[in-house]
Write a protein that holds these residues in place. Structure first.
Motif, short mmCIF file in Angstrom:
data_model
loop_
_atom_site.label_atom_id
_atom_site.label_comp_id
_atom_site.label_asym_id
_atom_site.label_seq_id
_atom_site.Cartn_x
_atom_site.Cartn_y
_atom_site.Cartn_z
N UNK A 1 0.02 -1.79 -7.76
CA UNK A 1 0.68 -2.07 -6.49
C UNK A 1 -0.27 -1.84 -5.32
N UNK A 2 -1.04 -0.76 -5.37
CA UNK A 2 -2.00 -0.45 -4.32
C UNK A 2 -3.06 -1.54 -4.20
N UNK A 3 -3.54 -2.02 -5.33
CA UNK A 3 -4.53 -3.11 -5.32
C UNK A 3 -3.96 -4.38 -4.71
N UNK B 1 0.84 -1.20 0.00
CA UNK B 1 0.00 0.00 0.00
C UNK B 1 0.87 1.25 0.00
N UNK B 2 1.90 1.26 0.84
CA UNK B 2 2.81 2.41 0.89
C UNK B 2 3.53 2.61 -0.45
N UNK B 3 4.03 1.52 -1.01
CA UNK B 3 4.77 1.62 -2.27
C UNK B 3 3.85 2.08 -3.39
N UNK B 4 2.62 1.58 -3.40
CA UNK B 4 1.66 2.00 -4.42
C UNK B 4 1.31 3.47 -4.30
N UNK B 5 1.13 3.95 -3.08
CA UNK B 5 0.83 5.37 -2.86
C UNK B 5 1.98 6.24 -3.35
N UNK B 6 3.20 5.84 -3.03
CA UNK B 6 4.37 6.61 -3.45
C UNK B 6 4.49 6.64 -4.98
#
Length: 365
Positions: A195-197, A96-101
């Protein structure tokens, strides 16, 4: 670990995840894809999870001790619960963090053939692992649906591996979709969305696993089929006339505790009652081999007390009475592994049925 623990499925998943984790990380280094980084961490976390399951199965095989008289079978539940925590924290939250970034700071994917090639390889490897888990599960699933199998299985390893592999396959498809859209549009935001998904998917699976293993840790009763077999085995129609109340509890996936207050005829001698209890225990073990710890407490059934609700004789299986009724000659069933106060002149020792002293762990013979 027993066969029902799915050791073969765990090992297959471990080998697959280790190889996939290395391949994904190499793809991330060459392409800069955040989906690849999230997936490599996911596979690395899954590898650690399989290691935890194997460790839990090994530690659960330890012999009982005076401090832990019922053994260490529940260690398998503890390590399965740790798996859900690792999956949530390391896998889900990182993704989740990596997707947000990546959504906040998108960049194009370089060397597209690396992530695409690795994802195709990973899907094939995970499909093999998933197929192994399905095959192992079918040996114990019976006629139950997959949802019911995950919810009712007493051995936690196979449901954990099944959900992990399912999540991995869906995650790989999401990653492939995110990478493909990023390549097609030239917009790296799609890689971040994929990535977020993946992170959200892993968190959902972790929550499901945590809920199911929490139930096992709290202590679950035997399945309905086993309860019916035990009830049918106890009553012989001669000395043992009915079950006043009964409790069952899984001490581990392959070890069941059975505690019951049984009605015996008032004119039977202590020797006859003891013999009847021994015979009932043997019948229970024949019907349900995992019933290794058995406590049978004899009592005199009182129809009048039962009508008033103080000594129920409904022969209900589970959850009908806490074991503190005050019917004729009743004594509380403590289930502590030592003899409770004997009723009707006979003891409650699970191995002998007579007051020969406490027995903390049964060997199954």
């Amino acid at each position: 670990m027993s066969a029902s623990g799915g050791t073969k499925a765990i090992v297959a998943a471990l080998v697959a995840n280790l190889s996939i984790a290395v391949a994904k990380f190499v793809a991330f280094l060459f392409s800069g894809s955040s989906s690849m980084l999230a997936e490599s961490v996911h596979s690395l976390a899954d590898s650690g999870n399989q290691g935890l399951l194997l460790l839990g199965g090994k530690r659960a095989q330890r012999e009982a001790t005076p401090q832990h008289p019922f053994g260490y079978g529940r260690e398998r539940y503890i390590y399965a619960f740790l798996v859900s925590i690792v999956l949530f924290s390391v896998g889900g939250m990182f993704a989740v963090y990596e997707g947000y970034e990546k959504i906040k700071h998108p960049h194009a994917i370089e060397a597209w053939y690396w992530p695409v090639g690795v994802l195709v390889f990973a899907i094939i490897a995970e499909a093999f692992s998933f197929r192994t888990a399905i095959k192992e599960s079918n040996e114990t699933r019976g006629n139950r649906s997959w949802t019911e199998f995950v919810r009712r299985a007493k051995a936690p390893e196979l449901p954990v591996v099944l959900l992990e592999d399912l999540g991995a396959l869906v995650g790989l498809i999401l990653a492939l979709g995110g990478v493909s859209l990023a390549l097609a549009t030239g917009n790296g935001v799609w890689d971040g969305i994929g990535t977020l998904c993946i992170g959200i998917l892993l968190i959902v699976i972790a929550i499901v696993l945590a809920a199911e293993t929490k139930s096992l840790l709290l202590g679950e009763s035997a399945g309905i089929e086993d309860v019916e077999k035990i009830k049918a085995s106890v009553v012989d129609g001669d000395t043992v006339t009915r079950i006043i109340h009964m409790r069952t509890l899984h001490l581990g996936p392959e070890e069941l505790l059975v505690a019951a207050k049984i009605a015996v005829r008032h004119d039977e001698t202590a020797t006859e009652v003891a013999d009847a209890i021994n015979a009932a225990e043997n019948r229970i073990r024949e019907a349900v081999p995992i019933a290794r710890v058995i406590y049978l407490e004899p009592d005199i059934y009182d129809a009048e007390a039962a009508a008033n609700g103080t000594n129920p004789g409904t022969e209900a299986g589970i959850g009908t009475n806490p074991g503190t009724e005050t019917g004729a000659g009743a004594a509380p069933l403590t289930g502590t592994g030592t003899d409770a106060t004997p009723a009707a002149g006979a003891g409650t020792d699970k191995a002998t049925g007579a007051g020969e002293g406490p027995s903390t762990k049964d060997s199954g013979h």
